[in-house]
Write a protein that holds these residues in place. Sequence first.
Motif, PDB file in Angstrom:
ATOM      1  N   CYS A 257       0.845  -1.188   0.000  1.00 51.49           N
ATOM      2  CA  CYS A 257       0.000   0.000   0.000  1.00 51.49           C
ATOM      3  C   CYS A 257       0.891   1.253   0.000  1.00 51.49           C
TER       4      CYS A 257
ATOM      5  N   TYR B 288       0.168   4.081   1.116  1.00 49.44           N
ATOM      6  CA  TYR B 288      -0.138   4.909   2.281  1.00 49.44           C
ATOM      7  C   TYR B 288       0.415   4.344   3.579  1.00 49.44           C
TER       8      TYR B 288
ATOM      9  N   LEU C 208      -3.466  -6.388   0.146  1.00 50.56           N
ATOM     10  CA  LEU C 208      -4.185  -5.656  -0.890  1.00 50.56           C
ATOM     11  C   LEU C 208      -5.093  -6.587  -1.670  1.00 50.56           C
TER      12      LEU C 208
ATOM     13  N   TRP D  31      -7.294  -0.659  -6.263  1.00 49.21           N
ATOM     14  CA  TRP D  31      -6.931  -1.597  -5.202  1.00 49.21           C
ATOM     15  C   TRP D  31      -7.408  -1.061  -3.870  1.00 49.21           C
ATOM     16  N   GLU D  32      -7.644  -1.979  -2.931  1.00 48.18           N
ATOM     17  CA  GLU D  32      -8.007  -1.573  -1.573  1.00 48.18           C
ATOM     18  C   GLU D  32      -7.083  -2.252  -0.580  1.00 48.18           C
ATOM     19  N   CYS D  33      -6.771  -1.517   0.477  1.00 47.83           N
ATOM     20  CA  CYS D  33      -5.885  -2.016   1.531  1.00 47.83           C
ATOM     21  C   CYS D  33      -6.726  -2.364   2.752  1.00 47.83           C
TER      22      CYS D  33
ATOM     23  N   CYS E 230      -5.314  -0.289   6.255  1.00 47.86           N
ATOM     24  CA  CYS E 230      -5.640   1.115   6.532  1.00 47.86           C
ATOM     25  C   CYS E 230      -6.987   1.543   5.966  1.00 47.86           C
TER      26      CYS E 230
ATOM     27  N   ARG F 254      -8.044   2.029   2.928  1.00 45.03           N
ATOM     28  CA  ARG F 254      -8.004   3.013   1.851  1.00 45.03           C
ATOM     29  C   ARG F 254      -8.111   2.311   0.507  1.00 45.03           C
TER      30      ARG F 254
END
Length: 63
Positions: A10, A12, A18, A28-30, A33, A35
């Motif tokens: 990620c 961030y 992911l 993509w999404e984590c 966190c 996000r």
Amino acid sequence: MSGRAAPFFCPYCGDEDLRPHADGHGAWECAACNRAFQLKFLGLLARGLQRHDGDNDSGGDRI
């Protein structure tokens, strides 16, 4: 080579958990966190790779 390249972490938080996001190609999404982010390849630079004077591999004092 596959059509989709996956990020390794990620941008961030640095976590590696992911998953592809449903909002589109390159999204993509984590899970760590919470996000979502999108990656996009813009293209190749016209100038290519430029080396600086200190980066040459002509020997010198390298071990």
